[in-house]
Design an enzyme around this catalytic site. Structure first.
Site, PDB file in Angstrom:
ATOM      1  N   GLY A 165       0.827  -1.204   0.000  1.00 19.63           N
ATOM      2  CA  GLY A 165       0.000   0.000   0.000  1.00 19.63           C
ATOM      3  C   GLY A 165       0.862   1.254   0.000  1.00 19.63           C
ATOM      4  CE1 TYR A 179      -4.632   6.054  -0.632  1.00 21.27           C
ATOM      5  CE2 TYR A 179      -3.245   4.611  -1.940  1.00 21.27           C
ATOM      6  CZ  TYR A 179      -4.348   4.803  -1.129  1.00 21.27           C
ATOM      7  OH  TYR A 179      -5.161   3.742  -0.821  1.00 21.27           O
TER       8      TYR A 179
END
Length: 289
Positions: free
Chosen positions: A13, A41
Site C-alpha cells: 500500500g 495519496y
C-alpha cells in the site's frame, strides 16, 4: 479482458509513502508484486520514479506487477483524464485494476471547502467500462461500496465490479459482505489488514493472537495477515519500516488451523479504523453508517 497478472495475495500500500526507496526495495528485494495506489495519496510522481527505476535497473517487467489505482471524488467528471494522467506519471501503458475510491463525487470551492457534486455512479461506471474497452485498464472495481450500492450497480453495469476493496481485519470481519461478494464473484481486497497501527493497542497486543503467534514463531501482524489470506482475499501491507514490510510478506510458510481461524474471527467488534471523520472532506459519514 482479463489481467495477464494474477492478483498477488500480499499487496504494497502506497498511502503516506514519502520516498521511492520503500517501494523499490519492497518489489526488488522483498518480492512484492501487488502495488495499490490512488490519487488521494498524492504521490503519483514518486511511484512513477520508483517504477521507472525498477524496470530500468532490474529484470522485473511491467507484466510481472499488478498495479491498481483509485479514482478520487474530485476526478469523477473526467474518468479517462484521471487514468491517462496516472499512466503518464507512472510511465506505464495500462493498469491491472482501476477502482472508484468512494461512491461520492465532490469538488472544492475557492476556499478549498468540499461541495458534493451530483454525478450518478452509473455515469461514472459507463466511463470506467470504456477504459477497459480502450485497453487502458485490464479490470475495473470499486472500493468502500456497500451491498446496496453494489446491487444497484448490477442493474445497469455491463461489467460487474470485479473487485471491492474494503476494510478487513480481526476487529472488522464483515462476514455478510464477504458472503455477498463470493456469491457474485467479486474479489475482496482487504485494507487495514492489521487494524489500528498503534503498536501499543489492538492486534499487536491482542492476547489471543499473541498465543497463536508464539506457537508459529510469528508476529501478531503476520498472524493477522495470514488470517486474511486464508479467508480468501488479497491483503494490503503498508509500512515505512523495511523490517515490518519484510515480515508482512513472510506469511506463506505456515497455515492456521480451522479452530484458530474461528478464534481470530471471534474477536470481531465491528470496529472501523477508516471512517468519514478521518477524511479531510468529511463527505463519507453515511457510507459507513
Amino acid at each position: 479482458m482479463e489481467s495477464t497478472s494474477p492478483v498477488p495475495m500480499v499487496g504494497f500500500g502506497t498511502w503516506k509513502m514519502e520516498n521511492t526507496d520503500n517501494l523499490y526495495k519492497a518489489v526488488v528485494e522483498l518480492g512484492y508484486r501487488h502495488i495499490l495506489t490512488g490519487h488521494y495519496y498524492e504521490n503519483e510522481d514518486m511511484i512513477g520514479q520508483a517504477l521507472t527505476k525498477i524496470f530500468e535497473e532490474t529484470d522485473i517487467k511491467r507484466e510481472d506487477l499488478f498495479i491498481s489505482y483509485k479514482l478520487w471524488g474530485t476526478q469523477m467528471k473526467d474518468v479517462e483524464g484521471a487514468l491517462t494522467n496516472c499512466l503518464e506519471k507512472f510511465n506505464i501503458d495500462y493498469l491491472d485494476l482501476y477502482m472508484v475510491h468512494f461512491p461520492v463525487a465532490y469538488e472544492l470551492d475557492e476556499e478549498s471547502n468540499p461541495k458534493q457534486v451530483k454525478i450518478p455512479i452509473h455515469k461514472v461506471w459507463e466511463n470506467m467500462e470504456l477504459m477497459v474497452e480502450k485497453g487502458l485498464t485490464k479490470q475495473i472495481g470499486v472500493s468502500n461500496f456497500n451491498v446496496q450500492s453494489l446491487l444497484d450497480m448490477m442493474t445497469y453495469a455491463k461489467i460487474i465490479p470485479q473487485f471491492n476493496e474494503i476494510e478487513l481485519h480481526p476487529y472488522l470481519t464483515q462476514e455478510a459482505m464477504l458472503r455477498f461478494l463470493k456469491k457474485y464473484k467479486i474479489t475482496p481486497i482487504g485494507y487495514c489488514a492489521l487494524g489500528r497501527s498503534d503498536p501499543e493497542k489492538g492486534i499487536n497486543c491482542e492476547e489471543t493472537i499473541t498465543e497463536i503467534a508464539t506457537k508459529y514463531g510469528k508476529t501478531n501482524a503476520q498472524i493477522a495477515m495470514r488470517w486474511g489470506i486464508q479467508r480468501g482475499y488479497p491483503v494490503i501491507s503498508k509500512s515505512s519500516n523495511f523490517e515490518r514490510l519484510k515480515l508482512n510478506i513472510d506469511v506463506f510458510d505456515f497455515e492456521l488451523t480451522d479452530e484458530e481461524m474461528k478464534t481470530i474471527s471471534s474477536l470481531n467488534k465491528n470496529e472501523r479504523v477508516v471512517r468519514g471523520e478521518n477524511l479531510e472532506n468529511c463527505l463519507y459519514d453515511e457510507i459507513f453508517a
